[in-house]
Write a protein that holds these residues in place. Sequence first.
Motif, PDB file in Angstrom:
ATOM      1  N   PRO A   1      11.725  49.193  -2.700  1.00 41.27           N
ATOM      2  CA  PRO A   1      13.270  48.532  -2.468  1.00 41.27           C
ATOM      3  C   PRO A   1      13.834  48.241  -0.744  1.00 41.27           C
ATOM      4  O   PRO A   1      15.392  48.123  -1.240  1.00 41.27           O
ATOM      5  CB  PRO A   1      13.206  50.689  -2.022  1.00 41.27           C
ATOM      6  N   VAL A   2      12.764  47.422  -0.159  1.00 40.95           N
ATOM      7  CA  VAL A   2      12.518  46.993   0.842  1.00 40.95           C
ATOM      8  C   VAL A   2      13.358  45.393   0.653  1.00 40.95           C
ATOM      9  O   VAL A   2      14.437  45.358   1.172  1.00 40.95           O
ATOM     10  CB  VAL A   2      12.240  47.152   2.684  1.00 40.95           C
ATOM     11  N   PRO A   3      12.455  45.062  -0.274  1.00 39.26           N
ATOM     12  CA  PRO A   3      13.281  43.504   0.020  1.00 39.26           C
ATOM     13  C   PRO A   3      14.587  43.238  -1.299  1.00 39.26           C
ATOM     14  O   PRO A   3      15.641  42.334  -1.159  1.00 39.26           O
ATOM     15  CB  PRO A   3      11.885  43.073  -0.557  1.00 39.26           C
ATOM     16  N   ALA A   4      14.347  44.772  -2.419  1.00 42.31           N
ATOM     17  CA  ALA A   4      15.596  44.688  -2.636  1.00 42.31           C
ATOM     18  C   ALA A   4      17.000  45.256  -2.054  1.00 42.31           C
ATOM     19  O   ALA A   4      18.040  44.211  -2.332  1.00 42.31           O
ATOM     20  CB  ALA A   4      14.984  46.249  -3.821  1.00 42.31           C
ATOM     21  N   ALA A   5      16.885  45.700  -0.429  1.00 39.39           N
ATOM     22  CA  ALA A   5      18.324  45.955   0.050  1.00 39.39           C
ATOM     23  C   ALA A   5      18.300  44.764   0.757  1.00 39.39           C
ATOM     24  O   ALA A   5      19.217  44.540   0.672  1.00 39.39           O
ATOM     25  CB  ALA A   5      17.445  46.673   1.127  1.00 39.39           C
ATOM     26  N   PHE A   6      17.281  43.377   1.078  1.00 39.62           N
ATOM     27  CA  PHE A   6      16.928  42.277   1.553  1.00 39.62           C
ATOM     28  C   PHE A   6      17.827  42.143   0.408  1.00 39.62           C
ATOM     29  O   PHE A   6      19.709  41.374   1.337  1.00 39.62           O
ATOM     30  CB  PHE A   6      15.889  41.706   1.820  1.00 39.62           C
ATOM     31  N   GLY A   7      17.746  41.456  -0.222  1.00 43.45           N
ATOM     32  CA  GLY A   7      18.074  40.882  -1.491  1.00 43.45           C
ATOM     33  C   GLY A   7      20.132  41.036  -1.633  1.00 43.45           C
ATOM     34  O   GLY A   7      20.632  40.607  -2.009  1.00 43.45           O
ATOM     35  N   ALA A   8      20.225  43.002  -2.002  1.00 46.99           N
ATOM     36  CA  ALA A   8      21.886  43.051  -2.200  1.00 46.99           C
ATOM     37  C   ALA A   8      22.831  42.567  -0.225  1.00 46.99           C
ATOM     38  O   ALA A   8      23.403  41.794  -0.387  1.00 46.99           O
ATOM     39  CB  ALA A   8      21.713  44.270  -1.759  1.00 46.99           C
ATOM     40  N   ALA A   9      22.064  42.375   0.660  1.00 45.86           N
ATOM     41  CA  ALA A   9      22.239  42.594   2.209  1.00 45.86           C
ATOM     42  C   ALA A   9      22.866  40.983   2.121  1.00 45.86           C
ATOM     43  O   ALA A   9      23.423  40.646   2.223  1.00 45.86           O
ATOM     44  CB  ALA A   9      22.040  42.660   2.895  1.00 45.86           C
ATOM     45  N   LEU A  10      21.859  40.118   1.740  1.00 46.92           N
ATOM     46  CA  LEU A  10      22.014  38.985   1.978  1.00 46.92           C
ATOM     47  C   LEU A  10      23.154  38.060   1.221  1.00 46.92           C
ATOM     48  O   LEU A  10      23.680  37.255   1.259  1.00 46.92           O
ATOM     49  CB  LEU A  10      20.608  37.788   0.748  1.00 46.92           C
ATOM     50  N   ALA A  11      23.136  38.739  -0.186  1.00 42.08           N
ATOM     51  CA  ALA A  11      24.517  38.328  -1.338  1.00 42.08           C
ATOM     52  C   ALA A  11      25.396  39.484  -0.772  1.00 42.08           C
ATOM     53  O   ALA A  11      26.319  38.270  -0.912  1.00 42.08           O
ATOM     54  CB  ALA A  11      23.854  39.319  -2.725  1.00 42.08           C
ATOM     55  N   SER A  12      25.519  39.974  -0.298  1.00 43.79           N
ATOM     56  CA  SER A  12      26.829  40.176   0.093  1.00 43.79           C
ATOM     57  C   SER A  12      27.614  39.548   1.337  1.00 43.79           C
ATOM     58  O   SER A  12      28.422  38.961   1.358  1.00 43.79           O
ATOM     59  CB  SER A  12      26.407  42.272   1.066  1.00 43.79           C
ATOM     60  N   ARG A  13      26.412  39.546   2.176  1.00 43.07           N
ATOM     61  CA  ARG A  13      26.775  38.490   3.297  1.00 43.07           C
ATOM     62  C   ARG A  13      26.857  36.652   2.840  1.00 43.07           C
ATOM     63  O   ARG A  13      28.174  35.985   3.432  1.00 43.07           O
ATOM     64  CB  ARG A  13      25.301  38.391   4.774  1.00 43.07           C
ATOM     65  N   ALA A  14      26.497  36.378   2.128  1.00 38.05           N
ATOM     66  CA  ALA A  14      26.499  34.955   1.559  1.00 38.05           C
ATOM     67  C   ALA A  14      27.989  34.598   0.756  1.00 38.05           C
ATOM     68  O   ALA A  14      28.689  33.938   1.164  1.00 38.05           O
ATOM     69  CB  ALA A  14      25.157  34.313   0.247  1.00 38.05           C
ATOM     70  N   LEU A  15      28.495  35.750   0.014  1.00 39.07           N
ATOM     71  CA  LEU A  15      29.466  36.053  -0.111  1.00 39.07           C
ATOM     72  C   LEU A  15      30.893  35.919   0.786  1.00 39.07           C
ATOM     73  O   LEU A  15      31.644  35.350   0.756  1.00 39.07           O
ATOM     74  CB  LEU A  15      30.134  37.505  -1.194  1.00 39.07           C
ATOM     75  N   ASP A  16      30.483  36.899   1.712  1.00 35.10           N
ATOM     76  CA  ASP A  16      31.508  36.969   2.905  1.00 35.10           C
ATOM     77  C   ASP A  16      31.410  36.134   3.632  1.00 35.10           C
ATOM     78  O   ASP A  16      32.642  35.185   4.141  1.00 35.10           O
ATOM     79  CB  ASP A  16      30.707  37.535   4.092  1.00 35.10           C
ATOM     80  N   LEU A  17      30.183  34.282   4.039  1.00 32.79           N
ATOM     81  CA  LEU A  17      30.060  33.210   4.420  1.00 32.79           C
ATOM     82  C   LEU A  17      30.624  32.227   3.679  1.00 32.79           C
ATOM     83  O   LEU A  17      31.365  31.574   3.994  1.00 32.79           O
ATOM     84  CB  LEU A  17      28.847  32.578   4.976  1.00 32.79           C
ATOM     85  N   LEU A  18      30.752  32.294   2.570  1.00 34.45           N
ATOM     86  CA  LEU A  18      31.393  30.790   1.299  1.00 34.45           C
ATOM     87  C   LEU A  18      32.964  31.023   1.589  1.00 34.45           C
ATOM     88  O   LEU A  18      33.690  31.587   2.580  1.00 34.45           O
ATOM     89  CB  LEU A  18      31.109  31.712   0.209  1.00 34.45           C
TER      90      LEU A  18
END
Length: 206
Positions: free
Chosen positions: A133-150
């Motif tokens: 579950p931890v790398p999955a949580a990392f992936g979700a956090a990455l995706a969320s922040r990536a959308l914020d940075l676009l």
Amino acid sequence: AADLLCGGPALVVDAIDDIKTKAELQVFCLRAGLPVLSALGAGGKAECTSMLVAPLADVLGDPVAGGLFKHLKAEAAAEPEGQWWDALEQRVECVYSSEKQRVGLLPMPDGTNAADLGSQPTFRARVLPVLPPVPAAFGAALASRALDLLPGNGRQVPAPAMPIMTLHYQRRLHVQFENEFVLGKARRDKAARKAARSSSRQGGVG
């Protein structure tokens, strides 16, 4: 990296495990003017609610960040234009977990050596346990922040992390206090005495 990123992407998301390769990508992106969002260490951790976002310079308690610092500073020191280090540690945003790593690398299996297991000469052969579950949580956090940075999404500055008061962090605070306050005050006092002596000499000459 030059071939993969030749199209000028709006954002580079770095999820590389190997620290040397990770560092090389970050330096390339900095020099090419490409924004980078980097995932740090998920191994040896179990708490999925401790995800934080911060510039590399502000990351606390992450072993991958420590490895990156060591590698990048050594590379910067070897180059005449090593000033890029200050820009990189502020411009590379990282997703990381504030949880202290619970376990370390597993021992090598009996009868094997690193050359038998590593796919590349510089890659780590020993395994760091990862709870799925931890790398999955990392992936979700990455995706969320990536959308914020676009571009066009109204980039938000992440809240600063609360430090974990480990012994190592307390030492860092002590060194910073000495540098900024104790030594800083001594330097200011020395400069003031020097200025007073100079003023006194000028007054005597007049």
